[in-house]
Scaffold this motif. Structure first.
Motif, PDB file in Angstrom:
ATOM      1  N   LEU A  36       0.835  -1.203   0.000  1.00 24.85           N
ATOM      2  CA  LEU A  36       0.000   0.000   0.000  1.00 24.85           C
ATOM      3  C   LEU A  36       0.872   1.255   0.000  1.00 24.85           C
ATOM      4  N   ALA A  40       1.052   4.135  -2.846  1.00 26.89           N
ATOM      5  CA  ALA A  40       0.503   5.436  -2.461  1.00 26.89           C
ATOM      6  C   ALA A  40       1.553   6.518  -2.306  1.00 26.89           C
ATOM      7  N   TYR A 210      -6.016  -0.579  -1.816  1.00 29.08           N
ATOM      8  CA  TYR A 210      -5.680   0.842  -1.957  1.00 29.08           C
ATOM      9  C   TYR A 210      -6.276   1.421  -3.237  1.00 29.08           C
ATOM     10  N   GLY A 214      -8.322   3.835  -1.314  1.00 27.87           N
ATOM     11  CA  GLY A 214      -7.374   4.824  -0.836  1.00 27.87           C
ATOM     12  C   GLY A 214      -6.861   4.452   0.551  1.00 27.87           C
ATOM     13  N   PHE A 215      -6.580   5.439   1.375  1.00 24.97           N
ATOM     14  CA  PHE A 215      -6.009   5.151   2.695  1.00 24.97           C
ATOM     15  C   PHE A 215      -7.025   4.545   3.665  1.00 24.97           C
ATOM     16  N   ALA A 217      -8.192   1.888   3.143  1.00 24.79           N
ATOM     17  CA  ALA A 217      -7.815   0.482   3.055  1.00 24.79           C
ATOM     18  C   ALA A 217      -6.924   0.036   4.209  1.00 24.79           C
TER      19      ALA A 217
END
Length: 245
Positions: A36, A40, A210, A214-215, A217
């Motif tokens: 992740l 990201a 992710y 997104g975060f 997750a």
């Protein structure tokens, strides 16, 4: 004469073991967060932190972004190890029976901070990372440093759960030995394979989660840590040594 009862009864000493799910779930957490973070945050490794040096070296030749973030991930990782060491030492000195649970709870808190920072600050991925990406990445590296420290200090009887290179090497060696009938090698394979499988599942899961969430997750893997806290109590297996002579 009085009978020495201790000489007539088997002696025992504690041999701690852990729930069979502990290693694969910890490996899942490490791979999930590592993947992740890589997607990201400019290719940042949070668990396999030394991999960042490879990326920094490559950036000197081919160029790239996020070098400051990758440099700062290393001291953040070290800080996580130090938190694990100090917490372990403080609680062990007071004969606490909740050392492992406390360390896992701290990791969960740092991952929650990692998630909330990513959700609220929304790190900008269109240019070189600013303070939002750096703050988010350092919290992720700190959490993974804490897990590495916990593995060394409180889970030394488990197989490694954050980097799989050594595990895969050991499995290959043991497969050769097991083909010759080595029972110990076969038993070790049964211990190592679940951790590698958990790591693979975590890597794939972290990437897919992710992309979709997104975060946010990060939150499911915090739930996994809560499960680990619940099953963290060691299983005491007495070793029978037989009567004293």
């Amino acid at each position: 004469m009085p009978t020495d009862i201790s000489s007539a009864t088997p002696a025992s000493s504690p041999a701690p073991a852990f729930n069979a799910w502990m290693a694969p779930l910890l490996a899942l957490v490490a791979a999930y967060i590592d993947t992740l973070g890589f997607i990201a945050l400019f290719g940042l490794f949070t668990a396999h932190v030394t991999g960042n040096f490879v990326l920094i070296g490559a950036a000197f030749v081919h160029g790239g972004s996020g070098m400051t973030l990758k440099f700062l991930a290393f001291p953040a990782f070290i800080a996580g190890v130090l938190v694990a060491k100090w917490t372990h030492g403080f609680l062990s000195a007071r004969s606490s029976t909740r050392v492992l649970k406390t360390l896992l709870a701290l990791e969960a808190l740092f991952l929650l901070a990692f998630a909330m920072t990513g959700i609220l600050l929304r790190p900008d991925l269109d240019a070189n990372p600013g303070y939002t990406a750096i703050a988010t990445g350092m919290l992720g590296a700190l959490a993974m440093g804490l897990q590495n420290g916990t593995s060394r200090l409180s889970l030394s009887s488990l197989v490694p759960t954050t980097v799989m290179t050594g595990n895969v090497t050991q499995i290959v060696i043991d497969l050769v030995d097991a083909a010759s009938g080595n029972i110990i090698a076969r038993e070790r394979i049964r211990r190592f394979i679940p951790a590698v499988a958990g790591f693979v599942v975590g890597a794939v899961g972290g990437a897919l989660a992710y992309v979709g969430l997104g975060f946010i997750a990060v939150l499911p893997v915090i739930a996994v840590l809560l499960v680990l806290i619940y099953i963290a109590d060691p299983i005491i297996k007495p070793i029978i040594t037989g009567p004293r002579q």
